[in-house]
Write a protein that holds these residues in place. Sequence first.
Motif, mmCIF file in Angstrom:
data_model
loop_
_atom_site.group_PDB
_atom_site.id
_atom_site.type_symbol
_atom_site.label_atom_id
_atom_site.label_comp_id
_atom_site.label_asym_id
_atom_site.label_seq_id
_atom_site.Cartn_x
_atom_site.Cartn_y
_atom_site.Cartn_z
ATOM 1 N N LYS A 132 0.849 -1.190 0.000
ATOM 2 C CA LYS A 132 0.000 0.000 0.000
ATOM 3 C C LYS A 132 0.886 1.241 0.000
ATOM 4 C CE LYS A 132 -3.480 2.455 2.749
ATOM 5 N NZ LYS A 132 -4.240 2.478 4.031
ATOM 6 N N LEU A 133 0.626 2.174 -0.935
ATOM 7 C CA LEU A 133 1.384 3.417 -1.002
ATOM 8 C C LEU A 133 0.763 4.444 -0.063
ATOM 9 C CD1 LEU A 133 2.048 3.723 -4.856
ATOM 10 C CD2 LEU A 133 3.350 2.480 -3.107
ATOM 11 N N VAL A 134 1.606 5.052 0.759
ATOM 12 C CA VAL A 134 1.148 6.006 1.771
ATOM 13 C C VAL A 134 1.843 7.348 1.553
ATOM 14 C CG1 VAL A 134 0.974 6.492 4.234
ATOM 15 C CG2 VAL A 134 0.856 4.118 3.419
ATOM 16 N N PRO A 135 1.108 8.430 1.315
ATOM 17 C CA PRO A 135 1.748 9.745 1.183
ATOM 18 C C PRO A 135 2.367 10.170 2.513
ATOM 19 C CG PRO A 135 -0.519 9.784 0.365
ATOM 20 C CD PRO A 135 -0.362 8.509 1.128
ATOM 21 N N ILE A 136 3.621 10.605 2.477
ATOM 22 C CA ILE A 136 4.298 11.090 3.679
ATOM 23 C C ILE A 136 5.058 12.368 3.343
ATOM 24 C CG2 ILE A 136 4.570 8.782 4.699
ATOM 25 C CD1 ILE A 136 7.555 8.974 3.819
ATOM 26 N N SER A 137 5.620 12.984 4.372
ATOM 27 C CA SER A 137 6.410 14.190 4.163
ATOM 28 C C SER A 137 7.729 14.080 4.905
ATOM 29 C CB SER A 137 5.638 15.426 4.661
ATOM 30 O OG SER A 137 6.420 16.596 4.523
ATOM 31 N N LEU A 138 8.794 14.502 4.233
ATOM 32 C CA LEU A 138 10.114 14.664 4.853
ATOM 33 C C LEU A 138 10.479 16.131 4.643
ATOM 34 C CD1 LEU A 138 11.837 11.410 3.532
ATOM 35 C CD2 LEU A 138 10.999 11.820 5.850
ATOM 36 N N PRO A 139 9.957 17.012 5.471
ATOM 37 C CA PRO A 139 9.959 18.446 5.195
ATOM 38 C C PRO A 139 11.331 19.106 5.111
ATOM 39 C CG PRO A 139 9.200 18.008 7.434
ATOM 40 C CD PRO A 139 9.258 16.697 6.729
ATOM 41 N N ARG A 140 12.348 18.480 5.679
ATOM 42 C CA ARG A 140 13.670 19.113 5.669
ATOM 43 C C ARG A 140 14.596 18.505 4.626
ATOM 44 N NH1 ARG A 140 11.813 18.857 10.893
ATOM 45 N NH2 ARG A 140 11.687 20.858 11.996
ATOM 46 N N THR A 141 14.023 17.874 3.603
ATOM 47 C CA THR A 141 14.822 17.249 2.553
ATOM 48 C C THR A 141 15.787 18.240 1.910
ATOM 49 O OG1 THR A 141 13.169 15.555 2.061
ATOM 50 C CG2 THR A 141 14.722 16.094 0.311
ATOM 51 N N GLU A 142 15.317 19.434 1.550
ATOM 52 C CA GLU A 142 16.174 20.405 0.881
ATOM 53 C C GLU A 142 17.328 20.857 1.765
ATOM 54 O OE1 GLU A 142 14.118 23.706 -0.766
ATOM 55 O OE2 GLU A 142 13.040 22.527 -2.263
ATOM 56 N N LEU A 143 17.125 20.839 3.068
ATOM 57 C CA LEU A 143 18.188 21.266 3.980
ATOM 58 C C LEU A 143 19.309 20.236 4.094
ATOM 59 C CD1 LEU A 143 16.100 22.828 6.905
ATOM 60 C CD2 LEU A 143 17.333 24.018 5.085
ATOM 61 N N SER A 144 19.066 19.026 3.598
ATOM 62 C CA SER A 144 20.091 17.996 3.713
ATOM 63 C C SER A 144 21.351 18.357 2.923
ATOM 64 C CB SER A 144 19.544 16.642 3.235
ATOM 65 O OG SER A 144 19.211 16.678 1.856
ATOM 66 N N ILE A 145 21.202 19.106 1.837
ATOM 67 C CA ILE A 145 22.379 19.476 1.042
ATOM 68 C C ILE A 145 23.299 20.425 1.811
ATOM 69 C CG2 ILE A 145 23.189 20.615 -1.056
ATOM 70 C CD1 ILE A 145 20.787 19.461 -2.509
ATOM 71 N N PRO A 146 22.828 21.580 2.285
ATOM 72 C CA PRO A 146 23.745 22.430 3.059
ATOM 73 C C PRO A 146 24.239 21.778 4.345
ATOM 74 C CG PRO A 146 21.485 23.279 3.155
ATOM 75 C CD PRO A 146 21.515 22.240 2.096
ATOM 76 N N VAL A 147 23.395 20.973 4.993
ATOM 77 C CA VAL A 147 23.827 20.302 6.220
ATOM 78 C C VAL A 147 24.966 19.326 5.928
ATOM 79 C CG1 VAL A 147 23.122 18.611 7.971
ATOM 80 C CG2 VAL A 147 21.661 20.575 7.477
ATOM 81 N N ILE A 181 20.516 15.050 -3.681
ATOM 82 C CA ILE A 181 19.390 15.498 -2.867
ATOM 83 C C ILE A 181 18.582 14.356 -2.260
ATOM 84 C CG2 ILE A 181 17.983 15.727 -4.960
ATOM 85 C CD1 ILE A 181 17.653 17.865 -1.775
ATOM 86 N N TYR A 182 18.405 13.242 -2.976
ATOM 87 C CA TYR A 182 17.542 12.168 -2.478
ATOM 88 C C TYR A 182 18.274 11.145 -1.608
ATOM 89 C CZ TYR A 182 14.569 14.060 -6.173
ATOM 90 O OH TYR A 182 13.843 14.908 -6.986
ATOM 91 N N THR A 183 19.597 11.095 -1.728
ATOM 92 C CA THR A 183 20.338 10.101 -0.945
ATOM 93 C C THR A 183 20.878 10.671 0.371
ATOM 94 O OG1 THR A 183 22.340 10.612 -2.233
ATOM 95 C CG2 THR A 183 21.012 8.711 -2.937
ATOM 96 N N LEU A 184 21.092 11.972 0.427
ATOM 97 C CA LEU A 184 21.691 12.571 1.619
ATOM 98 C C LEU A 184 20.861 12.416 2.897
ATOM 99 C CD1 LEU A 184 23.183 15.902 0.210
ATOM 100 C CD2 LEU A 184 24.398 13.810 0.810
ATOM 101 N N PRO A 185 19.528 12.586 2.846
ATOM 102 C CA PRO A 185 18.777 12.524 4.110
ATOM 103 C C PRO A 185 18.978 11.225 4.883
ATOM 104 C CG PRO A 185 17.408 13.481 2.387
ATOM 105 C CD PRO A 185 18.651 12.974 1.724
ATOM 106 N N ALA A 186 18.916 10.083 4.210
ATOM 107 C CA ALA A 186 19.088 8.801 4.905
ATOM 108 C C ALA A 186 20.495 8.671 5.477
ATOM 109 C CB ALA A 186 18.796 7.639 3.957
ATOM 110 N N SER A 187 21.489 9.201 4.767
ATOM 111 C CA SER A 187 22.863 9.153 5.278
ATOM 112 C C SER A 187 23.000 9.986 6.542
ATOM 113 C CB SER A 187 23.836 9.662 4.212
ATOM 114 O OG SER A 187 23.940 8.758 3.135
ATOM 115 N N LEU A 188 22.438 11.166 6.531
ATOM 116 C CA LEU A 188 22.520 12.030 7.707
ATOM 117 C C LEU A 188 21.822 11.408 8.914
ATOM 118 C CD1 LEU A 188 21.876 15.430 5.916
ATOM 119 C CD2 LEU A 188 23.978 14.793 7.128
ATOM 120 N N ALA A 189 20.763 10.634 8.643
ATOM 121 C CA ALA A 189 20.026 9.975 9.730
ATOM 122 C C ALA A 189 20.629 8.627 10.118
ATOM 123 C CB ALA A 189 18.569 9.780 9.313
#
Length: 491
Positions: free
Chosen positions: A296-311, A428-436
Motif C-alpha cells: 500500500k502506497l502512503v503519502p508522507i512528508s520529509l519536510p527538511r529534505t532540501e536542507l540535507s544538502i547544506p547540512v 538530494i535524495y540520498t543525503l537525508p538517509a545518510s545524515l540519519a
Amino acid sequence: MSIPTELHDLSVAQLAAKLKSREVSSVEAAQHFLARAKTHQDLGAYIHINEDVTLAQARAADAAIAAGTAGKLAGVPMGHKDLFVTQDFPTTAGSKMLAGYQSPFDATMVTKLAAAGAVTLGKLNMDEFAMGSANENSAISPVRNPWDTSRVPGGSSGGSAAAVAARLAPAATGSDTGGSIRQPASFCGITGIKPTYGRASRYGMIAFASSLDQAGPMARTAEDCALLLSEMCGPDLDRDSTSLDHPAEDFTLHLNDSLAGLRIGVPAEFFGDGLSSDVRAAVDGALKEYEKLGAKLVPISLPRTELSIPVYYIIAPAEASSNLSRFDGVKFGHRAKDYSDLVDMYKKTRAEGFGDEVKRRIMTGAYVLSHGYYDAYYLQAQKIRRMIADDFQTAFQDCDLIAGPAAPTVAWALGGKSDPLANYLADIYTLPASLAGLPGLSVPAGFGEGGMPVGLQLIGNYFGEAKLLNAAHQLQQATDHHLRQPTGIAK
C-alpha cells in the motif's frame, strides 16, 4: 573442464552454487573475470590487479570446497573499492597522495569476505577519497558508464558499479557517505545497499567523514546483496569505535516473504520540480508493481529534505578536514621532492597530492570549524541533522519503508557537470538517509533518457535491512530490469 560462455552472466548466488557443486572451479572463474577485466580496461574500473594473488586465493577456495570446509562465498570472485586497505594490493583511495601505498593489514570488510571464501579480483577505481558524484575526481582516470561510455557511472563507488554492470565482477564492495553506493548503482543499473550506520565495520576503510561513512555491497540482484551483506555485518568493537554491538544476521531468510500489507511511504519532497520526467516515469512504474504485489502506497512528508544538502556539505567537509590532516608526507604516501623546511614540505606535499575537489572540501571544513564560525555553521548543521532524523521517525509511524528516486536524473555526460554545486545538488535524495544513519538501497526500476538505467531508492528504519532486501527481491521477481545488460559490452 570447459568454462560456460555465460559464466559472467551468473549472479553471485548462481555462481556460488556452481562452484560448490564443482561444476566450475574457482580458478576457472577467477581466470574468466580477470580476462574480462583486461579486455575492458577502457572503462577504467580496475586500477590494481595482481593475478598471482587472485589465483592463489582461488586455489585455496577450491581446496576448501573439496575438503567440505568452504564458506558461503567460496570461490566467488569480487572487486574491492580502493578505499578498503589490503595487504596484497595497493590502496590509493583514488589519490596521488597515496600512490604506491601498501597496507600492512586488511580492512575488516576484506577479512570477513575472505573468511567466507570470496576471491579478490583487484581494487576498483573511485572518486579521490570518496569525494564526488561522478567518478571524474579520480587521480588515476575517470570511470566510464558501461551503458554509454560517454557518460559517468556515478560516484564515488563508480568503479565498483561499472565493474558489476559490465560483468567484470559478479559483485564488489562500495562505501556510502552521502549516496556513493546508491547513486552509482542507479546510474549503472545494479543493486547496492548501505546498511544502518555502524552495522558494517569501518576498520581499514580510509575515512572521509567518520560519522557518515558506511561500507556495503554492490551486485546485480537483491539476493546477491543479501548474501554479501550477511557476511559483512557484525560487531567489530575492538577495532572500530563506531561499530554497533548488534549481532550478525542472515539477510537471505526473508527474501521471499509476501509484501501484502506492506506500507510504502512516498515523500512528496522526492517528487518535486527537480525530478526529471523520465526518472519519475520509471519510479512510478516500480511503485505500481509494488501495489500489484499487495503493498500500500502512503503519502508522507520529509519536510527538511532540501536542507540535507547544506547540512551535509558542512558536516562532511568538516570531518574530512580533520581526517585528511594525517596525509602530510611524513610517514607514508606522496612527499614533495623539493622543500626548504618542514612547513614547506607540508604545503607542497598537500598541494601536489590532493586534487581540486579534495582541497575544496578541506578548506570548506576548516572554515566551518574555525573560531567564530563553528557555532554559526557546524553546530547549526548538527542541530538540523537531528531534525532530519526525527522527520524520518515521524514518517515511519505511518509506513514500513520509504520509496523514491535514487537520483534526479539518469547518468549525465562526462564533464557535463563541471560546476561543483551542480554535482552536490544531484545528491538530494540520498543525503537525508545518510545524515540519519538509516539503511537504504537502490534497485533497478527501469530505463530513462537514452536507454539509461533508473534506480528506485528504498529507505528503511534502523536495522531494517532484511525488509529492504525482501522488497527489492520481490520487485526483481516481478520485473526484468536487473537482467538487462549494457549493449556496448561484448559477451
